[in-house]
Design an enzyme around this catalytic site. Structure first.
Site, PDB file in Angstrom:
ATOM      1  CG  ASP A 154      48.403 -83.143   9.362  1.00  0.00           C
ATOM      2  OD1 ASP A 154      48.453 -82.726  10.527  1.00  0.00           O
ATOM      3  OD2 ASP A 154      47.938 -82.479   8.421  1.00  0.00           O
ATOM      4  CG  HIS A 158      47.522 -85.951   5.001  1.00  0.00           C
ATOM      5  ND1 HIS A 158      46.228 -85.642   4.593  1.00  0.00           N
ATOM      6  CD2 HIS A 158      48.001 -84.832   5.600  1.00  0.00           C
ATOM      7  CE1 HIS A 158      45.957 -84.394   4.924  1.00  0.00           C
ATOM      8  NE2 HIS A 158      47.011 -83.877   5.546  1.00  0.00           N
ATOM      9  CG  ASP A 160      44.356 -83.055   8.044  1.00  0.00           C
ATOM     10  OD1 ASP A 160      43.145 -82.915   8.322  1.00  0.00           O
ATOM     11  OD2 ASP A 160      45.004 -82.192   7.431  1.00  0.00           O
ATOM     12  CG  ASP A 165      41.418 -86.245   1.745  1.00  0.00           C
ATOM     13  OD1 ASP A 165      40.844 -87.106   1.045  1.00  0.00           O
ATOM     14  OD2 ASP A 165      40.813 -85.299   2.281  1.00  0.00           O
ATOM     15  NE  ARG A 166      47.148 -82.771   0.068  1.00  0.00           N
ATOM     16  CZ  ARG A 166      47.117 -81.846  -0.864  1.00  0.00           C
ATOM     17  NH1 ARG A 166      47.159 -82.190  -2.120  1.00  0.00           N
ATOM     18  NH2 ARG A 166      47.018 -80.582  -0.538  1.00  0.00           N
ATOM     19  CG  ASN A 176      42.143 -79.197   7.109  1.00  0.00           C
ATOM     20  OD1 ASN A 176      43.026 -79.753   7.755  1.00  0.00           O
ATOM     21  ND2 ASN A 176      42.329 -78.813   5.863  1.00  0.00           N
ATOM     22  CG  HIS A 177      42.480 -83.092   4.543  1.00  0.00           C
ATOM     23  ND1 HIS A 177      42.352 -83.286   3.194  1.00  0.00           N
ATOM     24  CD2 HIS A 177      43.303 -82.021   4.688  1.00  0.00           C
ATOM     25  CE1 HIS A 177      43.073 -82.386   2.544  1.00  0.00           C
ATOM     26  NE2 HIS A 177      43.656 -81.610   3.427  1.00  0.00           N
ATOM     27  CG  HIS A 225      44.031 -80.600  12.198  1.00  0.00           C
ATOM     28  ND1 HIS A 225      44.990 -81.564  11.992  1.00  0.00           N
ATOM     29  CD2 HIS A 225      43.891 -79.939  11.017  1.00  0.00           C
ATOM     30  CE1 HIS A 225      45.411 -81.491  10.729  1.00  0.00           C
ATOM     31  NE2 HIS A 225      44.759 -80.516  10.125  1.00  0.00           N
ATOM     32  NE  ARG A 229      46.299 -73.850   6.477  1.00  0.00           N
ATOM     33  CZ  ARG A 229      46.977 -74.977   6.271  1.00  0.00           C
ATOM     34  NH1 ARG A 229      46.626 -75.786   5.297  1.00  0.00           N
ATOM     35  NH2 ARG A 229      47.999 -75.310   7.040  1.00  0.00           N
ATOM     36  CG  HIS A 241      46.200 -77.127   9.644  1.00  0.00           C
ATOM     37  ND1 HIS A 241      45.453 -77.769   8.666  1.00  0.00           N
ATOM     38  CD2 HIS A 241      45.836 -75.807   9.577  1.00  0.00           C
ATOM     39  CE1 HIS A 241      44.671 -76.870   8.066  1.00  0.00           C
ATOM     40  NE2 HIS A 241      44.888 -75.685   8.594  1.00  0.00           N
TER      41      HIS A 241
END
Length: 466
Positions: A209, A211, A238, A241-242, A270-271, A319, A367, A394
């Site tokens: 990730d 991010h 990923d 995001d964030r 998943n993002h 991922h 989750r 992840h």
């Protein structure tokens, strides 16, 4: 939006103590509700939802339970369920400003989703590409930034774009659209399971990730060399995001994919999905830097990202992780129709969402999506598919990587000091064709300009909701 290491430990201790309290007194709604909050703070939304639901089973008048359950459902993208609980809270506490604000926010999202569904069913969804006239998009004279050469990405363009981004400047929208349209075209021709062979003398660098941490991405390239045919990379989802620089990260990665299509690899996380982008900042960032239409195009491109990659027939990279059921084969992965938002269950969902667990068997995901799988599940999957081990991402790891399941399941995470708060290292892996033995390289975060991420989830955190 996340917690420091100390805060994280505090919540983990809280979970431990409330679990003991629940065992001693299983009919106390407050214990479940408080443990639910601790789970929310550590992003275990599935567990948080279960505890809030249990609190309400014990005492249906316990308002905090509705609050927690709504928060959990929001984080899981279950907006209608969340709205129902917020409604209950607002009815009982009409003067609670905080509750009213959350109810309005949630209501807005539910209406937006309904509107999107209505439009989608009215017409077969047209691609944003059809409504763009790239040829006639003019680049104004005052724009002095990088431009593609005859619509093509070159090494010079990539270097110029990265420097431009470093100075916090935006490339012209025409250039951004050109990259996205070309990326969509290239990715849509790839299989859902990409298969590559490394020669004896070759190595590949696998990153987890990132991010939106653009300056840390550049730090990886400083430490490990720029992508090139002699220096291939795989980025394991990923990308957005964030962090505050998701646009810069994703355009850089798409740019390198276009420059080196056969030795620069990207997998979906998943993002790279609409729900996550709405909650965790990417949609807001693109709308602020460009337009809603450009976000729509990003969404289309993300749907074409491959889901897994097999190296030398022996190492599988994805991922999230392995599957909710036994018997899934590489051939099943090849057959996945991936051009869509991920379903709530099944192999595509699992590849993006699942996590390993230390104990054998499978359990409900912390989750609230997919599952957790044990060492026996990993062993069976590898044996059936004649593989040696899996590499996944992840999850934040203090050291940037973690080796579990008797060396058969490796996690790599490449966003150091995640969300500027976690204090974790980042890592990347070298795999060589000669022995496919993972070699880990760790690194720490570098400074970056102070720009706040545009995440709805952050505003929830600041309101004390998460």
């Amino acid at each position: 939006a996340l917690l420091s290491e100390d805060e994280n430990k505090d919540y983990e201790n809280a979970i431990k103590y409330y679990s003991e309290a629940v065992e001693a007194n299983p009919t106390n709604a407050v214990y479940y509700s408080n443990r639910s909050l601790a789970y929310l703070r550590t992003e275990c939304y599935g567990y948080a939802l279960a505890d809030a639901t249990k609190a309400l089973e014990i005492d249906k008048n316990y308002i905090k339970g509705y609050y927690r359950r709504a928060t959990s459902n929001m984080a899981l993208g279950k907006f209608k369920a969340a709205l129902k609980d917020y409604e209950t809270v607002v009815k009982v506490r009409p003067n609670d400003k905080d509750a009213k604000m959350k109810y309005q926010e949630c209501n807005k999202i539910v209406k937006q989703k309904a509107f999107e569904r209505a439009i989608a069913s009215d017409e077969i969804k047209k691609s944003v590409v059809d409504s763009l006239d790239i040829e006639n998009m003019t680049i104004e004279d005052e724009y002095t930034g990088p431009k593609l050469e005859d619509g093509k990405v070159t090494a010079k363009f990539m270097n110029d774009m990265v420097e431009w981004f470093k100075d916090q400047k935006k490339i012209h929208r025409k250039c951004a659209y050109q990259i996205l349209i070309s990326a969509k075209d290239l990715l849509s021709k790839l299989p859902s399971l990409v298969e590559i062979t490394l020669k004896e003398t070759e190595k590949i660098s696998i990153c987890g990730d990132t991010h939106g941490q653009f300056y840390d991405l550049l730090h990886i390239f400083d430490l490990n060399g720029l992508p090139s045919p002699a220096n291939p990379y795989l980025f394991n989802g990923d990308f957005v995001d964030r962090g505050s620089f998701s646009l810069e990260v994703i355009l850089t990665l798409f740019g390198y994919k276009l420059l080196y299509p056969d030795c620069f690899f990207l997998l979906r996380g998943n993002h790279e999905t609409d729900n996550m982008n709405q909650m965790y900042g990417f949609e807001g960032e693109i709308k602020a830097k460009y337009t809603a239409q450009m976000f729509q195009l990003f969404s289309e491109v993300f749907q074409w990202l491959p889901l897994a990659q097999c190296i030398n027939g022996k190492v599988l990279v994805m991922h999230g992780g392995l599957f909710s059921e036994d018997g899934v084969t590489l051939d099943d992965l090849r057959k996945i129709e991936r051009n869509r938002q991920p379903p709530d269950s099944g192999p595509m969902c699992d590849l993006l969402w699942s996590d390993p667990q230390p104990q054998n068997g499978r359990s409900v995901s912390k989750r609230g999506v997919s599952c957790q799988f044990g060492p026996d599940v990993t062993e069976r999957f590898l044996t059936e598919n004649k593989l040696d081990f899996i590499i996944r991402s992840h999850e934040v790891k203090p050291e940037g990587y973690e080796v579990t399941h008797n060396g058969k399941c490796i996690t790599v995470f490449s966003a150091p000091n995640y969300c500027d708060q976690m204090g974790n290292k980042g890592a990347y892996i070298h795999l060589r064709g000669s022995d496919l033995k993972p070699e880990f390289h760790q690194f720490t975060a570098v400074p970056h300009p102070n720009v706040k991420p545009m995440a709805y989830a952050n505003s929830l955190m600041q309101m004390g909701m998460m």
